[in-house]
Design a protein around this motif. Structure first.
Motif, PDB file in Angstrom:
ATOM      1  N   LEU A 209       0.810  -1.213   0.000  1.00 23.88           N
ATOM      2  CA  LEU A 209       0.000   0.000   0.000  1.00 23.88           C
ATOM      3  C   LEU A 209       0.852   1.276   0.000  1.00 23.88           C
ATOM      4  CD1 LEU A 209      -2.780  -1.054   2.532  1.00 23.88           C
ATOM      5  CD2 LEU A 209      -2.969  -0.889   0.052  1.00 23.88           C
ATOM      6  N   LEU A 210       2.063   1.193   0.550  1.00 24.84           N
ATOM      7  CA  LEU A 210       2.895   2.387   0.672  1.00 24.84           C
ATOM      8  C   LEU A 210       3.321   2.955  -0.679  1.00 24.84           C
ATOM      9  CD1 LEU A 210       5.114   1.494   3.754  1.00 24.84           C
ATOM     10  CD2 LEU A 210       3.060   2.889   3.664  1.00 24.84           C
ATOM     11  N   PRO A 211       3.953   2.152  -1.557  1.00 29.39           N
ATOM     12  CA  PRO A 211       4.345   2.733  -2.853  1.00 29.39           C
ATOM     13  C   PRO A 211       3.154   3.208  -3.674  1.00 29.39           C
ATOM     14  CG  PRO A 211       4.671   0.350  -2.839  1.00 29.39           C
ATOM     15  CD  PRO A 211       4.403   0.747  -1.431  1.00 29.39           C
ATOM     16  N   LEU A 212       2.008   2.501  -3.532  1.00 27.64           N
ATOM     17  CA  LEU A 212       0.821   2.936  -4.258  1.00 27.64           C
ATOM     18  C   LEU A 212       0.369   4.328  -3.803  1.00 27.64           C
ATOM     19  CD1 LEU A 212      -1.266  -0.374  -4.408  1.00 27.64           C
ATOM     20  CD2 LEU A 212      -0.069   0.774  -6.294  1.00 27.64           C
ATOM     21  N   LEU A 213       0.431   4.572  -2.490  1.00 29.51           N
ATOM     22  CA  LEU A 213       0.021   5.875  -1.957  1.00 29.51           C
ATOM     23  C   LEU A 213       0.966   6.988  -2.408  1.00 29.51           C
ATOM     24  CD1 LEU A 213      -1.106   4.934   1.643  1.00 29.51           C
ATOM     25  CD2 LEU A 213      -2.515   5.892  -0.158  1.00 29.51           C
ATOM     26  N   ILE A 214       2.261   6.695  -2.379  1.00 28.92           N
ATOM     27  CA  ILE A 214       3.238   7.694  -2.815  1.00 28.92           C
ATOM     28  C   ILE A 214       3.028   8.035  -4.289  1.00 28.92           C
ATOM     29  CG2 ILE A 214       5.694   8.122  -3.189  1.00 28.92           C
ATOM     30  CD1 ILE A 214       6.230   6.379  -0.717  1.00 28.92           C
ATOM     31  N   LEU A 215       2.765   6.992  -5.091  1.00 27.62           N
ATOM     32  CA  LEU A 215       2.506   7.206  -6.507  1.00 27.62           C
ATOM     33  C   LEU A 215       1.265   8.066  -6.719  1.00 27.62           C
ATOM     34  CD1 LEU A 215       3.511   6.436  -9.338  1.00 27.62           C
ATOM     35  CD2 LEU A 215       1.919   4.500  -9.285  1.00 27.62           C
ATOM     36  N   ALA A 216       0.266   7.867  -5.861  1.00 35.02           N
ATOM     37  CA  ALA A 216      -0.972   8.638  -5.983  1.00 35.02           C
ATOM     38  C   ALA A 216      -0.751  10.114  -5.660  1.00 35.02           C
ATOM     39  CB  ALA A 216      -2.037   8.058  -5.059  1.00 35.02           C
ATOM     40  N   GLY A 304      -6.872  12.077  -8.579  1.00 36.14           N
ATOM     41  CA  GLY A 304      -8.100  11.326  -8.315  1.00 36.14           C
ATOM     42  C   GLY A 304      -8.070   9.950  -8.960  1.00 36.14           C
ATOM     43  N   PHE A 305      -7.559   9.890 -10.184  1.00 32.00           N
ATOM     44  CA  PHE A 305      -7.449   8.590 -10.860  1.00 32.00           C
ATOM     45  C   PHE A 305      -6.482   7.672 -10.103  1.00 32.00           C
ATOM     46  CE2 PHE A 305      -5.206   5.868 -13.920  1.00 32.00           C
ATOM     47  CZ  PHE A 305      -6.280   5.147 -14.438  1.00 32.00           C
ATOM     48  N   ALA A 306      -5.355   8.246  -9.648  1.00 31.90           N
ATOM     49  CA  ALA A 306      -4.379   7.447  -8.912  1.00 31.90           C
ATOM     50  C   ALA A 306      -4.969   6.949  -7.592  1.00 31.90           C
ATOM     51  CB  ALA A 306      -3.119   8.276  -8.656  1.00 31.90           C
ATOM     52  N   SER A 307      -5.774   7.774  -6.937  1.00 30.10           N
ATOM     53  CA  SER A 307      -6.411   7.346  -5.682  1.00 30.10           C
ATOM     54  C   SER A 307      -7.390   6.206  -5.934  1.00 30.10           C
ATOM     55  CB  SER A 307      -7.131   8.536  -5.041  1.00 30.10           C
ATOM     56  OG  SER A 307      -6.221   9.545  -4.673  1.00 30.10           O
ATOM     57  N   ALA A 308      -8.079   6.269  -7.068  1.00 31.75           N
ATOM     58  CA  ALA A 308      -9.010   5.185  -7.413  1.00 31.75           C
ATOM     59  C   ALA A 308      -8.258   3.871  -7.581  1.00 31.75           C
ATOM     60  CB  ALA A 308      -9.759   5.543  -8.696  1.00 31.75           C
ATOM     61  N   VAL A 309      -7.052   3.935  -8.143  1.00 35.26           N
ATOM     62  CA  VAL A 309      -6.227   2.738  -8.291  1.00 35.26           C
ATOM     63  C   VAL A 309      -5.858   2.173  -6.925  1.00 35.26           C
ATOM     64  CG1 VAL A 309      -3.998   1.876  -9.115  1.00 35.26           C
ATOM     65  CG2 VAL A 309      -5.330   3.453 -10.538  1.00 35.26           C
ATOM     66  N   VAL A 310      -5.541   3.056  -5.973  1.00 36.40           N
ATOM     67  CA  VAL A 310      -5.185   2.605  -4.620  1.00 36.40           C
ATOM     68  C   VAL A 310      -6.356   1.881  -3.969  1.00 36.40           C
ATOM     69  CG1 VAL A 310      -4.548   3.373  -2.309  1.00 36.40           C
ATOM     70  CG2 VAL A 310      -3.447   4.399  -4.302  1.00 36.40           C
ATOM     71  N   TRP A 311      -7.540   2.482  -4.061  1.00 36.84           N
ATOM     72  CA  TRP A 311      -8.708   1.853  -3.422  1.00 36.84           C
ATOM     73  C   TRP A 311      -9.091   0.547  -4.125  1.00 36.84           C
ATOM     74  CZ3 TRP A 311     -10.099   2.986   1.218  1.00 36.84           C
ATOM     75  CH2 TRP A 311      -9.837   4.262   1.738  1.00 36.84           C
ATOM     76  N   LEU A 335      -5.407   5.107   5.338  1.00 35.76           N
ATOM     77  CA  LEU A 335      -5.375   5.671   3.996  1.00 35.76           C
ATOM     78  C   LEU A 335      -5.911   7.097   3.976  1.00 35.76           C
ATOM     79  CD1 LEU A 335      -6.532   2.588   1.876  1.00 35.76           C
ATOM     80  CD2 LEU A 335      -4.311   3.735   1.774  1.00 35.76           C
ATOM     81  N   THR A 336      -6.967   7.320   4.753  1.00 40.99           N
ATOM     82  CA  THR A 336      -7.514   8.681   4.839  1.00 40.99           C
ATOM     83  C   THR A 336      -6.487   9.638   5.423  1.00 40.99           C
ATOM     84  OG1 THR A 336      -9.733   7.758   5.148  1.00 40.99           O
ATOM     85  CG2 THR A 336      -9.404  10.070   5.737  1.00 40.99           C
ATOM     86  N   ARG A 337      -5.818   9.168   6.509  1.00 42.65           N
ATOM     87  CA  ARG A 337      -4.788  10.009   7.125  1.00 42.65           C
ATOM     88  C   ARG A 337      -3.617  10.235   6.176  1.00 42.65           C
ATOM     89  NH1 ARG A 337      -5.330   9.718  12.776  1.00 42.65           N
ATOM     90  NH2 ARG A 337      -7.566  10.018  13.167  1.00 42.65           N
ATOM     91  N   VAL A 338      -3.221   9.186   5.472  1.00 42.14           N
ATOM     92  CA  VAL A 338      -2.101   9.316   4.538  1.00 42.14           C
ATOM     93  C   VAL A 338      -2.434  10.318   3.440  1.00 42.14           C
ATOM     94  CG1 VAL A 338      -0.794   8.129   2.745  1.00 42.14           C
ATOM     95  CG2 VAL A 338      -1.095   7.059   4.971  1.00 42.14           C
ATOM     96  N   SER A 339      -3.640  10.195   2.887  1.00 37.15           N
ATOM     97  CA  SER A 339      -4.045  11.109   1.830  1.00 37.15           C
ATOM     98  C   SER A 339      -4.055  12.554   2.323  1.00 37.15           C
ATOM     99  CB  SER A 339      -5.432  10.717   1.316  1.00 37.15           C
ATOM    100  OG  SER A 339      -5.865  11.621   0.323  1.00 37.15           O
ATOM    101  N   THR A 340      -4.627  12.745   3.519  1.00 43.97           N
ATOM    102  CA  THR A 340      -4.669  14.094   4.091  1.00 43.97           C
ATOM    103  C   THR A 340      -3.270  14.611   4.390  1.00 43.97           C
ATOM    104  OG1 THR A 340      -6.822  13.596   5.094  1.00 43.97           O
ATOM    105  CG2 THR A 340      -5.603  15.483   5.966  1.00 43.97           C
ATOM    106  N   SER A 341      -2.426  13.722   4.926  1.00 44.08           N
ATOM    107  CA  SER A 341      -1.064  14.131   5.278  1.00 44.08           C
ATOM    108  C   SER A 341      -0.237  14.470   4.041  1.00 44.08           C
ATOM    109  CB  SER A 341      -0.370  13.024   6.073  1.00 44.08           C
ATOM    110  OG  SER A 341      -1.056  12.773   7.280  1.00 44.08           O
ATOM    111  N   LEU A 342      -0.364  13.629   3.006  1.00 41.51           N
ATOM    112  CA  LEU A 342       0.361  13.915   1.773  1.00 41.51           C
ATOM    113  C   LEU A 342      -0.097  15.228   1.154  1.00 41.51           C
ATOM    114  CD1 LEU A 342       0.568  10.392   0.109  1.00 41.51           C
ATOM    115  CD2 LEU A 342       2.470  11.763   0.989  1.00 41.51           C
TER     116      LEU A 342
END
Length: 653
Positions: A209-216, A304-311, A335-342
């Motif tokens: 999940l980590l690399p996917l979030l960074i990519l997003a 938004g597209f990248a976030s859809a891939v993560v979910w 994931l919510t915290r990561v998105s907000t933090s990023l």
């Protein structure tokens, strides 16, 4: 008989460009910094900027900085515990499908951890905000003090260079944004702590999940950096126009020009210039805003597209049994915290990066005083007994010709040297060079044989007393206006003695509270002085200084004949232990001088005593003397009352 109408002047063959008030800085860094604003440079510089922020905070209040860092670290730890404990709250319920007392007991401890972590983090957030609010104005004040200190350590010639003023404006913008520096740094620290906590929780769920979030986060990050670049370049582009607005505003409202704004009916003209300049700023800003919005829209869509891939990936992991349903709840929160933090790191990072660019302008000015930091020798003068200009040349920036060219003069202690000549001849410039306010481009000014380039500037100025043409009317007490905040060991006795020598004792006697009276009516409710009264105060402050070189530039221009006579009658007394340089257009006053130097377009054309120059019938001095004293043959006689009334019986009354 009808007089023929004069022919209209023919139009010029080539159209001359219309010169407007504008500023063109040398070494404009807009293109350079614009190209430097990249995602890589942002990632590299953010730690440096955060360190600079904390360093400034450390200078003004280190305890608050320590407390702020502690709050950020503890908040991150609490969030990590809270996220990990979330699985312990959800798992008992999911496992049995029923909510019994046993499940409640099993969830009680992790639930307590979650609630406690939320409450403590809220308290730490309040504390961090309060600490940041406490530090921000202190940081801004410290940045401004450093800027003011740097400005006072610039060569006087810097003010004649347009580039210096542009650099000052850019640095001043850095001071304005410096109060935002720590707040942005605090938000990034908080977001980073939250991100680390969420990463820890997600690692426990599944490492992919980590690399996917960074990519997003990359698309939005790139868009934010590009937007920051456009905003900063637009600000630098409009800096000159904003400076022009400030100048126009000053001329429109300042008391010094208020009477001329009204008598010249200039208000509408200047306001129209102000409006046109403001519209130019708006045009540039709107273009940058529109481009930034387009970039942000593209970045948001890609993010938004990248976030859809993560979910979608998370859903696939649950469906394949790689993570449990209980862990899904933790992953959802993480994931919510990561998105907000990023988002916070990227957003506030872009703001901090933009702030950092303004601070670069500030830091550059601090280091070099806008490229004009005083860089002279360290010798401490003991005199001067003799001040000499040896074949000096000096030219102002962008001037067509030198203000002084090949000039050599000398003045010694106990002497009065007068500088005369027509407007623009170089008299004032020469007096500033002799008093070390300027340094010559070629040749040398020496004090007792030492080149002024090798003398400590502040030590030299402490031995100079100057009465300039445009003297300052300080918003201070009468005492401080004479002592300049540098009292003599004899105290008020020395102040009053200087006042008597300048005729300012009569002014002080009429003041409401004597030397304690504030001389700033419009600012402090103090007492106002006339121009002549202020000039007496300005002369008194020169007489008060323990200086070896006294420079008087049109010292009696605003004085009445009685006050002027008093000054020049006592000038010989003040020259007993000083070298005196007198600049004046009133040639009758230079009779007191030992030697007179006549300047014309930057060259010395005559020198000698008053009697010698007056005897030279072909010299410029005699020509100017005759123009001042033999006016009956040059000025038409007044019209008789009968003739004056004939064309218009109501011409005056």
């Amino acid at each position: 008989m009808t007089q023929p109408k004069p022919e209209a002047p023919s139009a010029p063959q080539t159209e001359q460009p219309y010169e407007q008030l504008k500023f063109a800085a040398q070494g404009d860094r807009r293109i350079e910094v614009g190209n430097a604003i990249t995602t890589r440079s942002m990632a590299r510089r953010l730690p440096q900027l955060m360190r600079r922020s904390l360093t400034l905070g450390w200078l003004v209040d280190r305890n608050s900085v320590i407390a702020l860092l502690t709050c950020a670290v503890v908040s991150g730890v609490l969030e990590a515990f809270g996220l990990i404990a979330t699985t312990g709250v959800i798992k008992p319920v999911i496992t049995s499908g029923e909510f019994t007392s046993a499940q409640l007991s099993a969830a009680a401890f992790p639930l307590t951890v979650v609630v406690a972590a939320i409450g403590l983090r809220a308290l730490l957030g309040i504390a961090s905000t309060a600490l940041s609010a406490r530090l921000s104005p202190k940081i801004s004040r410290e940045a401004e003090l450093k800027l003011l200190d740097a400005a006072t350590r610039a060569e006087l010639a810097a003010y004649d260079n347009p580039g210096y003023n542009d650099r000052w404006d850019a640095a001043d913008r850095g001071v304005d944004v410096s109060r935002e520096l720590l707040t942005q740094c605090q938000y990034i620290l908080a977001a980073s702590a939250s991100l680390i906590a969420a990463f820890c929780a997600l690692t426990a769920v599944h490492p992919i999940l980590l690399p996917l979030l960074i990519l997003a986060a990359i698309p939005k990050g790139l868009a934010s950096v590009r937007a920051a670049r456009l905003t900063y370049i637009a600000s630098r582009t409009t800096a000159k126009d904003r400076r022009l607005l400030g100048m126009l505003r000053w001329y429109l409202v300042d008391k010094q020009t208020a009477d001329q704004i009204r008598s010249g009916t200039m208000a509408n003209f200047l306001i129209s210039r102000y409006r046109a300049t403001g519209q130019q700023i708006d045009k540039t800003t709107d273009q940058a805003t529109l481009r930034s919005a387009k970039i942000s829209l593209i970045g948001g869509a890609a993010g938004g597209f990248a976030s859809a891939v993560v979910w979608a990936s998370l859903t696939a992991l649950v469906a394949s049994g790689h993570i449990s349903v209980a862990a899904l709840g933790t992953a959802f929160l993480a994931l919510t915290r990561v998105s907000t933090s990023l988002d916070g790191i990227v957003g506030y990072g872009a703001q901090l990066f933009r702030t950092g660019m303004y601070l670069d302008d500030w830091a550059d000015f601090i280091d070099e005083a806008g490229g004009h930091r005083i860089n002279r020798g360290t010798e401490i003068p003991t005199g001067p007994v003799a001040v000499r200009a040896n074949n000096i040349t000096f030219q102002y920036p962008n001037a067509d010709r030198p203000a002084l060219d090949g000039v050599s003069v000398e003045v010694r202690r106990g002497e009065i040297l007068a500088l005369v000549g027509e407007n623009g001849s170089g008299k004032t410039t020469l007096s500033k060079l002799l008093s070390t306010l300027y340094l010559p481009d070629h040749g040398a000014i020496t004090w007792d044989g030492t080149d002024t380039r090798n003398i400590d500037a502040h030590a030299a100025w402490s031995r100079v007393a100057v009465v300039p043409q445009n003297f300052a009317c300080w918003p201070l007490s009468a005492r401080e206006n004479i002592s300049l905040g540098q009292p003599d060991p004899e105290g008020d006795d020395a102040v009053l003695a200087a006042a008597r020598a300048a005729g300012a004792d009569e002014v002080i006697d009429e003041l409401r509270s004597g030397l304690d009276t504030l001389l700033a009516k419009e600012w402090w409710g103090g007492q106002e002085l006339s121009g002549g009264q202020w000039q007496r105060i300005a002369i008194a402050r020169a007489f008060h200084r323990p200086a070896s070189l006294l420079v008087l530039d049109e010292p009696t221009a605003a004085l009445d004949p009685r006050a002027e006579h008093r000054i020049f009658a006592g000038l010989r007394h003040h020259a007993a232990d000083r070298a005196v340089v007198l600049v004046t257009h009133r040639l009758t006053n230079v009779a007191v001088a030992d030697r007179i130097v006549v300047l014309n377009k930057g060259h010395v054309v005559q020198h000698g005593s008053f009697a010698e120059l007056l005897a030279d019938q072909a010299g410029l001095f005699r020509e100017l003397w005759d123009l001042q004293n033999e006016r009956t043959g040059h000025i038409p006689a007044p019209t008789s009352p009968t003739d004056a009334a004939a064309p218009n019986q109501h011409a005056l009354f």
